[in-house]
Design a protein around this motif. Sequence first.
Motif, PDB file in Angstrom:
ATOM      1  N   GLN A 240       0.869  -1.182   0.000  1.00 62.71           N
ATOM      2  CA  GLN A 240       0.000   0.000   0.000  1.00 62.71           C
ATOM      3  C   GLN A 240       0.902   1.227   0.000  1.00 62.71           C
ATOM      4  OE1 GLN A 240      -2.354   1.246   3.535  1.00 62.71           O
ATOM      5  NE2 GLN A 240      -4.080   1.004   2.135  1.00 62.71           N
ATOM      6  N   ASP A 241       0.558   2.174  -0.849  1.00 60.67           N
ATOM      7  CA  ASP A 241       1.360   3.376  -0.998  1.00 60.67           C
ATOM      8  C   ASP A 241       0.479   4.599  -0.827  1.00 60.67           C
ATOM      9  OD1 ASP A 241       3.318   5.237  -1.654  1.00 60.67           O
ATOM     10  OD2 ASP A 241       3.417   4.689  -3.769  1.00 60.67           O
ATOM     11  N   CYS A 242       0.948   5.535  -0.018  1.00 61.30           N
ATOM     12  CA  CYS A 242       0.333   6.856   0.032  1.00 61.30           C
ATOM     13  C   CYS A 242       1.135   7.683  -0.954  1.00 61.30           C
ATOM     14  CB  CYS A 242       0.397   7.461   1.430  1.00 61.30           C
ATOM     15  SG  CYS A 242      -0.292   9.138   1.456  1.00 61.30           S
TER      16      CYS A 242
ATOM     17  N   PRO B 192      -7.022  14.947  -5.945  1.00 64.10           N
ATOM     18  CA  PRO B 192      -6.325  14.908  -4.658  1.00 64.10           C
ATOM     19  C   PRO B 192      -4.816  14.839  -4.890  1.00 64.10           C
ATOM     20  CG  PRO B 192      -7.352  12.787  -5.105  1.00 64.10           C
ATOM     21  CD  PRO B 192      -7.743  13.713  -6.218  1.00 64.10           C
ATOM     22  N   LEU B 193      -4.049  15.482  -4.047  1.00 65.38           N
ATOM     23  CA  LEU B 193      -2.598  15.472  -4.181  1.00 65.38           C
ATOM     24  C   LEU B 193      -1.953  14.317  -3.428  1.00 65.38           C
ATOM     25  CD1 LEU B 193      -1.819  19.290  -3.983  1.00 65.38           C
ATOM     26  CD2 LEU B 193      -2.192  17.852  -6.002  1.00 65.38           C
TER      27      LEU B 193
ATOM     28  N   THR C 128      -2.917   0.520  -4.155  1.00 63.82           N
ATOM     29  CA  THR C 128      -2.615  -0.841  -3.739  1.00 63.82           C
ATOM     30  C   THR C 128      -1.810  -1.479  -4.863  1.00 63.82           C
ATOM     31  OG1 THR C 128      -4.704  -0.946  -2.536  1.00 63.82           O
ATOM     32  CG2 THR C 128      -3.596  -3.034  -2.967  1.00 63.82           C
ATOM     33  N   ILE C 129      -0.736  -2.139  -4.502  1.00 67.36           N
ATOM     34  CA  ILE C 129       0.189  -2.707  -5.472  1.00 67.36           C
ATOM     35  C   ILE C 129       0.281  -4.202  -5.252  1.00 67.36           C
ATOM     36  CG2 ILE C 129       2.594  -2.692  -6.252  1.00 67.36           C
ATOM     37  CD1 ILE C 129       1.399   0.180  -4.162  1.00 67.36           C
ATOM     38  N   ASP C 130       0.151  -4.968  -6.341  1.00 68.96           N
ATOM     39  CA  ASP C 130       0.360  -6.411  -6.283  1.00 68.96           C
ATOM     40  C   ASP C 130       1.681  -6.730  -6.965  1.00 68.96           C
ATOM     41  OD1 ASP C 130      -2.070  -7.060  -4.991  1.00 68.96           O
ATOM     42  OD2 ASP C 130      -3.134  -6.905  -6.884  1.00 68.96           O
ATOM     43  N   ALA C 131       2.393  -7.699  -6.415  1.00 65.33           N
ATOM     44  CA  ALA C 131       3.680  -8.100  -6.972  1.00 65.33           C
ATOM     45  C   ALA C 131       3.813  -9.609  -6.875  1.00 65.33           C
ATOM     46  CB  ALA C 131       4.819  -7.415  -6.221  1.00 65.33           C
ATOM     47  N   GLU C 132       4.616 -10.161  -7.764  1.00 63.00           N
ATOM     48  CA  GLU C 132       4.924 -11.583  -7.749  1.00 63.00           C
ATOM     49  C   GLU C 132       6.427 -11.752  -7.882  1.00 63.00           C
ATOM     50  OE1 GLU C 132       2.772 -13.413 -10.961  1.00 63.00           O
ATOM     51  OE2 GLU C 132       0.845 -13.201  -9.926  1.00 63.00           O
TER      52      GLU C 132
ATOM     53  N   THR D 222      -5.445   2.259  -8.122  1.00 62.36           N
ATOM     54  CA  THR D 222      -5.469   3.602  -7.570  1.00 62.36           C
ATOM     55  C   THR D 222      -6.799   3.833  -6.860  1.00 62.36           C
ATOM     56  OG1 THR D 222      -4.073   4.358  -9.373  1.00 62.36           O
ATOM     57  CG2 THR D 222      -5.296   6.035  -8.175  1.00 62.36           C
ATOM     58  N   HIS D 223      -6.702   4.373  -5.660  1.00 61.01           N
ATOM     59  CA  HIS D 223      -7.894   4.712  -4.877  1.00 61.01           C
ATOM     60  C   HIS D 223      -7.927   6.238  -4.720  1.00 61.01           C
ATOM     61  CE1 HIS D 223      -8.014   0.425  -3.955  1.00 61.01           C
ATOM     62  NE2 HIS D 223      -6.764   0.515  -3.541  1.00 61.01           N
ATOM     63  N   GLY D 224      -8.185   6.922  -5.821  1.00 57.21           N
ATOM     64  CA  GLY D 224      -8.144   8.388  -5.837  1.00 57.21           C
ATOM     65  C   GLY D 224      -9.063   9.053  -4.850  1.00 57.21           C
TER      66      GLY D 224
END
Length: 184
Positions: free
Chosen positions: A129-131, A155-156, A161-165, A178-180
């Motif tokens: 999760q990234d802000c 919004p600035l 949410t990031i998925d990685a493998e 993206t959860h804008g």
Amino acid sequence: MVLACCTAVVLTACSDSSDDDPADKSPRPPATSSASRQPAPSTDPLARDKLAVLRVYELMWEDQAKAYAQTDIKGTQLKRYATKEALGRTMGDLLAMKKEGTATKGAPSHSTKVLSLSPAPKVPRARLQDCLDISSWKTVKKKTGEPQPYPSDQPLRYLTTIDAEKWGKRWMITKITTHGSRTC
């Protein structure tokens, strides 16, 4: 503006054939992400993977900012950090930026954490999760440097949410959501 679209997309590309972890070979200085806030290896058996996936995400963002600044992915290593799922959208953003004569200056900042990491035997997976803070990442007219304003409802700071493998020995970013509307 195009930057609003750009920030909703993470650059991704096809992986190359190497199984090396790009975080292990990168000559770049240590990232300023929240990787340092993850548990120490002595207390968390997954700490090495957590640090590696956070590092790959940070490296991807460094190259993403470079691509949007030059409106081209040439000279970036995005193919080493991410899959092609978002590449179509990203290439569309870059084409639109070229058409509009815009580029970006600066880079977004992050506050990223590992939400989960599953060390599955075949394909380990992680969710981050990234802000994302885009306040220092500006869209400008490429020829004049004239700033282009954000849309009034942009919004600035917002969550992604990031998925990685883990493919072989390296982590690949596979999806960004993206959860804008969820500011942070």
